[in-house]
Design an enzyme around this catalytic site. Structure first.
Site, mmCIF file in Angstrom:
data_model
loop_
_atom_site.group_PDB
_atom_site.id
_atom_site.type_symbol
_atom_site.label_atom_id
_atom_site.label_comp_id
_atom_site.label_asym_id
_atom_site.label_seq_id
_atom_site.Cartn_x
_atom_site.Cartn_y
_atom_site.Cartn_z
ATOM 1 N N LYS A 284 0.852 -1.186 0.000
ATOM 2 C CA LYS A 284 0.000 0.000 0.000
ATOM 3 C C LYS A 284 0.895 1.246 0.000
ATOM 4 C CE LYS A 284 -4.331 1.453 2.083
ATOM 5 N NZ LYS A 284 -5.501 1.006 2.832
ATOM 6 N N GLU A 372 -19.657 -4.831 9.937
ATOM 7 C CA GLU A 372 -20.584 -4.029 10.737
ATOM 8 C C GLU A 372 -21.663 -4.889 11.373
ATOM 9 O OE1 GLU A 372 -19.579 -3.272 7.667
ATOM 10 O OE2 GLU A 372 -18.515 -1.370 7.876
ATOM 11 N N ARG A 400 -25.401 -2.010 6.959
ATOM 12 C CA ARG A 400 -25.025 -3.424 6.858
ATOM 13 C C ARG A 400 -25.533 -4.229 8.059
ATOM 14 N NH1 ARG A 400 -20.675 -4.566 3.028
ATOM 15 N NH2 ARG A 400 -21.736 -3.852 1.166
#
Ligand SMILES: Cc1ncc(C[n+]2csc(CCOP(=O)(O)OP(=O)(O)O)c2C)c(N)n1
Length: 640
Positions: A284, A372, A400
């Site tokens: 990343k 979630e 969610r």
């Protein structure tokens, strides 16, 4: 500098390029990303990490007919740059410009508008299945690209389970960069860590170097390394076998910065007669040292300039305090006071500004990953056993967890506090991220208290009040700097609204932080000779009908103002209550978001377009005042 990039009109233009040119193009893409970040806040480190992967994908497939789905979609910038959008790239995340996420209206290469993590494999399985039924002779291939953070979402495991059973050929590219926004968490993360160490990974040497550098100095590092590597390889093979057991063919780990290497394995994946998990290892922030070193900060950094390889922030950090920070401070203070209070975030520790809380209370801070629904179910378990959990999740992502809010929280009546950050318009992220549905989806639960602080001073008090309740509660607040509305504020009492201004010319009922704009509108109108009453609702549920309905009945007109969808929202609650009480509702006007998706753009501009500013509210009052017949004579309210 964009010598090659500027000539790429579509992925077809990539086909004849040598590896040398492809690698040069990768550099040019990185340069374009860095230049963009000199202008505005945008997703950065994730995009730097997938440059070679994007080029490998577009040179291995023809996605004008094959299928490509980017999970979450925040890493789509290199894809946008090579699919005909280089010349518009500067406009990304601005009003009327390119979206920061995939958008089918922009390009045939963006198949789905995504923004929430975890959707790609399900959608991919659906596409593959339909292509088999409808386009059986066309041999289309589906590729879902998903990061290791999103990979641990429950929905992905459900899709993998299904795909493994269907046994249809599709490719899931697992982009493993060891990071979600913060470092990834959980058992799958550990499993991927071990897989990365297995023998196929061509970047093993660098990994060994890093590994050795991290070794503690006690004992013989080399001996310890060898023992651990053996374990890692064994565990890595077992990890790969786990996917094989689920019906996938596992390939990897493969160096995700080696285009040639990835092309080889993508071709292999396409030709296998099974679903394939291609495990690609990337870094990343690749190519820009500050982002490599701190990918969390550089996930979505504020604009910066590059100076000798460092990033110098361009804008001074705003000194004013956002609601998120007030929420964090209130959570921290509650945890300080009460050892039963704990906090749950779903991979958004940084966005929720919870790092200091994580530091101070490591045992009572839980990052559940991008899960979630699990987060809410987990909170229910904690509450049942006697804790006082706070679930700190953005409004849009809490969607969610809808069934967990119903079954595990509300139906059980458990004292869990839901903190809905970014409730309202979120700005440049656009329709996938606006938190505008929450009032509609929370209001139906019979025992759920729903609060919206009118200003900065109310948020902490609401947190304290919520924690004193015996049932579930929710507090929503927006993505903006917290303002204080000047007044002698009345104490916060359960289910009681606050009357801020009296006035017989009309009535404004403000929901949440729209209060500041409403207050300003009242002042503007007063100068014009129109005396408007103002109520700060504070509670969306229970609605304070004792305060609101009599005021409504007396007023020549009333306007409700909220930063959310009108359908099922705060105004609807007032309308329903008025209707139930037999009060005439023709003079009640609801301001908020009508039946449409709001695009991306600067939050303030979007609010202005919707009329959700002091000027817009004042204008609505003037219109309503002109339509009404003046103050109504009723002396006695019928409802009290
Ligand atoms: C359902 C949902 N929860 C939270 C987020 C916020 N979010 C955006 S990107 C991201 C991290 C994704 O990590 P990963 O999939 O590993 O991709 P990377 O950025 O590392 O490439 C998170 C948590 C989201 N988009 N959707």
């Amino acid at each position: 500098m964009a010598e090659i990039l500027s000539t790429i009109q579509s992925p077809k233009d990539l086909q004849g390029l040598s590896y040398k040119k492809l690698n040069r193009l990768a550099e040019e893409i990185r340069e374009a990303l860095c230049q963009l970040l000199g202008q505005r806040t945008a997703h950065f480190a994730s995009n730097l990490g997938v440059v070679e992967l994007t080029l490998a994908l577009h040179t291995s497939f023809d996605f004008s007919r094959d299928r490509l789905i980017w999970d979450t979609g925040h890493q789509i910038y290199p894809h946008k740059l090579v699919t005909g959008r280089y010349h518009d790239f500067d406009s990304i995340r601005t009003r009327g410009g390119l979206m920061g996420y995939p958008n089918p209206d922009e390009s045939e290469y963006d198949l789905f508008m995504t923004g929430h993590a975890g959707c790609s494999v399900s959608v991919g399985v659906g596409l593959t299945s339909a292509d088999d039924l409808i386009h059986a002779d066309e041999n289309r291939h589906t590729v879902a690209v998903i990061g290791d953070g999103a990979f641990a979402s429950g929905i992905v495991l459900e899709a993998i389970n299904h795909a493994g059973g269907l046994k249809k050929n599709m490719t899931v590219v697992l982009n493993d960069n060891k990071m979600s926004i913060c470092p990834r968490v959980g058992g799958i993360a550990d499993c991927l860590d071990r897989l990365r160490m297995s023998h196929l990974y061509t970047g093993l040497k660098t990994e060994i170097q890093r590994f050795l550098n991290q070794m503690p100095v006690i004992g013989d590092p080399v001996e310890r390394f060898l023992a651990q590597t053996k374990d890692a390889i064994k565990a890595g093979m077992l990890g790969g076998m786990l996917f094989e057991e689920l019906g996938f063919r596992y390939i990897g780990p493969v160096d995700g910065h080696d285009i040639r290497h990835m092309q080889k394995y993508l071709a292999k994946a396409r030709d296998l007669d099974a679903p394939v998990l291609l495990h690609v290892v990337t870094e990343k922030g690749r190519g820009f040292a500050p982002a490599e070193e701190d990918p969390t900060t550089f996930h979505t950094p504020a604009p910066f300039a590059r100076e000798n390889g460092t990033a110098v922030p361009l804008k001074k950090q705003k000194s004013s305090v956002p609601y998120t920070q007030l929420a964090r401070d209130a959570i921290g203070a509650a945890m300080q006071r009460d050892p039963r209070v704990c906090v749950i975030t779903a991979a958004m520790c940084q966005g929720n500004m919870l790092e200091p809380v994580r530091e101070e209370f490591p045992d009572r801070f839980f990052d559940v990953g991008i899960c979630e629904s699990h987060g809410v179910g987990f909170a229910a378990g904690l509450a049942k056993a006697g804790m006082r959990p706070i679930v700190d999740i953005y409004s849009t992502f809490l969607q969610r967890s809808y069934d967990q809010i119903f079954q595990e929280l509300s139906l059980q009546g458990l004292p869990v506090l839901l903190m809905l950050d970014r409730a309202g318009l979120t700005g440049p992220d656009g329709p996938t991220h606006h938190g505008v549905f929450d009032l509609g989806y929370l209001r139906p639960f019979p025992n759920l208290t729903v609060m919206a602080p009118g200003d900065a001073d109310e948020l902490a008090r609401m947190v304290d009040l919520a924690l004193s309740l015996e049932g579930p509660s929710a507090i929503r607040y927006p993505k903006c700097v917290a303002k204080s509305v000047e007044r002698i504020a009345s104490p916060l009492e359960y289910g009681v609204a606050e009357t801020i201004e009296q006035g017989d010319g009309g009535l404004i009922i403000a929901c949440g932080t729209m209060l500041a704009e409403c207050h300003q509108a009242v002042e503007m109108l007063r100068k014009e000779g129109l005396q408007i009453g103002l109520i700060n609702a504070r509670f969306v549920k229970p609605l304070d009908t004792a305060t609101i309905l009599p005021a409504l009945e007396l007023a020549p007109f009333a306007v409700t103002v909220e930063e959310g969808m009108l359908a099922g929202g705060f105004g609807s609650a007032v309308l329903e209550a008025a209707c139930d009480a037999g009060i005439e509702t023709a003079r009640l006007h609801r301001m908020g978001i009508s039946d449409r998706y709001v695009e991306h753009g600067d939050r303030q501009d979007l609010l202005a377009e919707l009329g959700l500013t002091a000027e817009g509210i004042a204008a609505e009052c003037r219109r309503s005042a002109a339509q009404s017949e003046g103050p109504r004579p009723t002396a006695q309210p019928t409802v009290r």
